[in-house]
Scaffold this active site. Structure first.
Site, mmCIF file in Angstrom:
data_model
loop_
_atom_site.group_PDB
_atom_site.id
_atom_site.type_symbol
_atom_site.label_atom_id
_atom_site.label_comp_id
_atom_site.label_asym_id
_atom_site.label_seq_id
_atom_site.Cartn_x
_atom_site.Cartn_y
_atom_site.Cartn_z
ATOM 1 N N LEU A 339 0.825 -1.203 0.000
ATOM 2 C CA LEU A 339 0.000 0.000 0.000
ATOM 3 C C LEU A 339 0.860 1.254 0.000
ATOM 4 O O LEU A 339 1.979 1.269 0.537
ATOM 5 C CB LEU A 339 -0.898 0.045 1.242
ATOM 6 C CG LEU A 339 -2.092 -0.906 1.307
ATOM 7 C CD1 LEU A 339 -2.948 -0.558 2.510
ATOM 8 C CD2 LEU A 339 -2.918 -0.870 0.039
ATOM 9 N N CYS A 340 0.329 2.312 -0.572
ATOM 10 C CA CYS A 340 1.017 3.608 -0.543
ATOM 11 C C CYS A 340 0.757 4.309 0.787
ATOM 12 O O CYS A 340 0.260 5.435 0.838
ATOM 13 C CB CYS A 340 0.552 4.477 -1.721
ATOM 14 S SG CYS A 340 1.014 3.812 -3.318
ATOM 15 N N GLU A 341 1.045 3.617 1.858
ATOM 16 C CA GLU A 341 0.916 4.129 3.227
ATOM 17 C C GLU A 341 2.056 3.545 4.039
ATOM 18 O O GLU A 341 2.282 2.324 3.998
ATOM 19 C CB GLU A 341 -0.423 3.741 3.856
ATOM 20 C CG GLU A 341 -1.640 4.382 3.220
ATOM 21 C CD GLU A 341 -1.733 5.873 3.485
ATOM 22 O OE1 GLU A 341 -1.124 6.340 4.475
ATOM 23 O OE2 GLU A 341 -2.420 6.572 2.703
#
Length: 412
Positions: A339-341
């Protein structure tokens, strides 16, 4: 040292049929645990476990638990619809919700579920919608702090749930005037407790309250729901709750408080989720990338959409590198998803054996609040759920989502 309920050879066999990641459940463990719980409370003739559907809302799992004598605790419209499809009906269903929409009360009433009211104002709402049933339950919030042996503390006073004692006294009286004849009492005061003392302490609070309510209102209290809160040891070496000792502690409180009050026929209910399913599910994932910068990273094909708890609040889940259980844990890794987190991390600074690309990793204790908390951020798709049957066979009990599922609700 936590050991998976599945071997590497078996996992290789399963992954040849089902691509990772997926949640894998152990039917034998689920059934044996349900039987232990039932036996621990066998001294109470009316006892029933109402499994918390929100923990693992899968129809095959629910059918297994129903076969073991469990009811279902629901908190939403779709959970009610799910258990209806599985075959639960009437008093097998407990409906415990909050800020409840009208349609949920209507369906719960139609199914004959036991409705557990969360607030005093819901009395008139329920009366106007469907009328007050003869059997009704109410949820209690004692306020303040709740602690046991200086080790477990929660803050009911900060929780949005339940009646105050004064509201319960007024509420029971009002409900009797509206036709209610039989009452239940419910409370949930602490989460994931790792002590055999929690349930007996909670039981004592509810038993004293029940005796007081009977004295002040004359209400016929037929059951007391101890709710959930009995925890599991996510970390190796943590206390393992002994359900036999817990059941015995509740029995002593029952005989000391309820029996002298003339309430020795009150049935006891529980609504356990994590305790029932947590240890009997794992997230199976594969190491697909590695990164060497300021830290050592192992990237896996699962991410927080498959298991939100570590990203959400730093929850610990033990990880086994399959086939390397006896090798030294001498490599420090962050185990991460795609995820882009930056919080998409299953483990931070975790000591593990050397992880090679293609290794299968088992993330433990995902049987409850694992798949059920999934979501579609970044367009990620939720994984399959697989059941390891008692005979060693496997069954897909939920297929993995596809891009077609993601796009099905969109309109261009």
């Amino acid at each position: 040292m936590k050991k998976p309920f599945v071997t590497l050879d078996k996992l290789k066999e399963i992954t040849a049929r089902y691509p990772t990641p997926f949640h894998l459940y152990d039917e034998r463990g689920i059934r044996e645990n349900a039987r232990r719980l039932k036996q621990a409370f066998a001294w109470n003739p009316g006892y029933r476990e109402y499994f918390a559907v929100k923990a693992t809302p899968n129809p095959t799992i629910l059918k297994i638990l129903r076969e073991e004598g469990c009811g279902a605790d629901c908190s939403s419209l779709t959970e009610l619809m799910l258990v209806q499809e599985v075959g639960f009906s009437g008093s097998e269903i407990m409906f415990s919700s909050n800020e409840t929409p009208d349609e949920e009360f209507i369906l719960a009433h139609k199914l004959g579920a036991v409705i557990n009211l969360d607030d005093f104002t819901h009395i008139d709402i329920l009366k106007d919608l469907v009328g007050i049933p003869e059997t009704i339950s109410c949820r209690y919030n004692p306020g303040g702090k709740f602690s046991i042996s200086n080790s477990i503390m929660d803050s009911p006073g900060d929780a949005k749930y339940g009646f105050t004692k004064e509201q319960l006294i007024e509420g029971f009286t009002k409900l009797m005037g509206l036709g209610a004849k039989h009452f239940g009492l419910h409370a949930f005061l602490a989460s994931n407790t790792l002590t055999d003392k929690y349930y007996p302490a909670l039981a004592a609070v509810l038993f004293h309250l029940a005796a007081e309510l009977k004295e002040k209102t004359g209400a016929d209290i037929t059951f007391i729901n101890l709710s959930g809160g009995v925890g599991i040891p996510y970390r190796p070496g943590e206390h393992v709750n002994h359900i036999e000792a817990i059941g015995e502690g509740v029995r002593r409180a029952y005989e000391e408080i309820l029996v002298p009050s003339g309430m020795g026929n009150v049935a006891l209910y529980t609504e356990l989720g994590r305790y029932m399913l947590g240890p009997y599910g794992v997230l199976v994932t594969r190491a697909i990338r590695e990164k060497h910068i300021y830290k050592e990273y192992i990237g896996v094909d699962a991410c927080a959409v498959n298991l939100m708890r570590p990203a959400m609040y730093g929850a610990y889940h033990h990880i086994t590198v399959m086939g390397k259980e006896d090798e030294p844990a001498d490599h420090k890794y962050d185990v991460v998803g795609s995820l882009c987190e930056n919080n998409d991390k299953f483990a931070i600074d975790r000591m593990l054996p050397k992880v090679d690309m293609g290794d299968l990793l088992v993330i433990h204790d995902t049987g409850a609040h694992g798949y059920s908390m999934g979501y579609n951020y970044n367009g990620k798709l939720r994984s399959a759920e697989i059941l390891l049957r008692e005979d060693g066979s496997t069954q897909m009990i939920r297929r993995a989502e596809t891009p077609a599922d993601y796009f099905a609700t969109l309109r261009f």
